[in-house]
Design a protein around this motif. Structure first.
Motif, PDB file in Angstrom:
ATOM      1  N   HIS A   1     -43.195 -29.219  39.641  1.00  0.00           N
ATOM      2  CA  HIS A   1     -42.886 -27.821  39.347  1.00  0.00           C
ATOM      3  C   HIS A   1     -41.595 -27.355  40.011  1.00  0.00           C
ATOM      4  CE1 HIS A   1     -43.787 -23.649  38.393  1.00  0.00           C
ATOM      5  NE2 HIS A   1     -43.828 -23.305  39.664  1.00  0.00           N
TER       6      HIS A   1
ATOM      7  N   HIS B   1     -41.300 -26.230  43.160  1.00  0.00           N
ATOM      8  CA  HIS B   1     -41.627 -25.515  44.394  1.00  0.00           C
ATOM      9  C   HIS B   1     -43.134 -25.332  44.506  1.00  0.00           C
ATOM     10  CE1 HIS B   1     -41.175 -21.848  41.636  1.00  0.00           C
ATOM     11  NE2 HIS B   1     -42.431 -21.815  42.014  1.00  0.00           N
TER      12      HIS B   1
ATOM     13  N   CYS C   1     -46.180 -22.703  45.150  1.00  0.00           N
ATOM     14  CA  CYS C   1     -46.372 -21.260  45.013  1.00  0.00           C
ATOM     15  C   CYS C   1     -47.851 -20.977  44.779  1.00  0.00           C
ATOM     16  CB  CYS C   1     -45.539 -20.734  43.843  1.00  0.00           C
ATOM     17  SG  CYS C   1     -45.968 -21.518  42.269  1.00  0.00           S
TER      18      CYS C   1
ATOM     19  N   GLN D   1     -49.297 -22.320  41.558  1.00  0.00           N
ATOM     20  CA  GLN D   1     -49.637 -23.748  41.570  1.00  0.00           C
ATOM     21  C   GLN D   1     -51.033 -23.982  42.127  1.00  0.00           C
ATOM     22  OE1 GLN D   1     -47.319 -26.587  40.676  1.00  0.00           O
ATOM     23  NE2 GLN D   1     -46.839 -24.730  39.585  1.00  0.00           N
TER      24      GLN D   1
ATOM     25  N   CYS E   1     -46.421 -20.360  36.303  1.00  0.00           N
ATOM     26  CA  CYS E   1     -46.524 -21.411  37.325  1.00  0.00           C
ATOM     27  C   CYS E   1     -47.819 -22.213  37.222  1.00  0.00           C
ATOM     28  CB  CYS E   1     -46.412 -20.801  38.712  1.00  0.00           C
ATOM     29  SG  CYS E   1     -44.778 -20.128  39.056  1.00  0.00           S
TER      30      CYS E   1
HETATM   31 ZN   LIG Z   1     -44.185 -21.471  40.817  1.00  0.00          ZN
END
Ligand SMILES: [Zn+2]
Ligand SMILES: [Zn+2]
Length: 193
Positions: free
Chosen positions: A15, A17, A19, A22, A58
């Motif tokens: 992805h 990063h 977050c 996620q 995300c």
């Molecule tokens: Zn994200």
């Protein structure tokens, strides 16, 4: 199944990063596998699973990390309802469960970690620890789809009588006796220049 931490490493890599989305997506998919009693989504159970995702955010990227269901394998279906929800379908036992992120999960994360001022950090931490039932609501559903929707379908390729482009998976539309692609039948999402 791997641990949440192991999935998180793979998710971050895919992805770009780490977050809260996620973590939520990973938890959602792990919960889905648990409810369906699927133990090896990327191993021996990989052909029995199809996932529908209802948002492109995300959390969406995290789901294939757990399920192994990918768009290019026809095992990940995107239905843009703008909802943080996914439906996990077990083709073998013909059952499906829809998992929805609860609207209250953000408020609960704030209650759990009022000392963490950064919202993303606060939610990331809380979403790792919260109970499945606090994070998600579920419903058992039936998903009815033709064989052309599933991985491994081999159908005849059609040619649009208007634009001449090839059409797979029975996506052609018959209009006044002519075989058309969806674009030529009026569902074009772009404007020709
Ligand atoms: Zn994200
Ligand atoms: Zn066409």
């Amino acid at each position: 199944m791997k641990s949440l931490d192991e999935y998180a490493v793979a998710a971050e890599k895919a992805h770009g990063h780490m977050c809260a989305g996620q973590v939520l997506g990973l938890r959602m998919a792990i919960y889905g596998m648990k409810l369906l009693a699927i133990e090896e989504p990327e191993g021996r159970d990989r052909k029995r699973l199809v996932t529908f995702i209802e948002i492109d955010r995300c959390a969406t990227d995290a789901i294939p990390i757990v399920t192994g269901c990918r768009l290019g394998k026809r095992a990940l279906k995107f239905r843009d309802f703008g909802k943080v929800a996914a439906t996990f379908c077990d083709l073998k036992d013909d059952r499906a469960v829809r998992v929805v992120a609860r609207e209250t999960s953000k408020a609960l994360a704030k209650e759990l970690y009022p000392g963490i001022s950064d919202k993303n950090q606060q939610q990331m931490r809380a979403y790792r620890e919260m109970a499945d039932e606090d994070l998600f609501s579920i419903e058992w559903v039936k998903v009815i789809l033709g064989p052309e929707e599933f991985p491994g379908y081999k159908g005849e390729r059609r040619i649009c009588e208007e634009c001449g482009e090839g059409i797979n998976f029975k996506r052609e539309i018959i209009r006044e006796g002519r075989m058309l692609c969806k674009a030529c039948a009026g569902e074009r999402y772009y404007t020709r220049l």
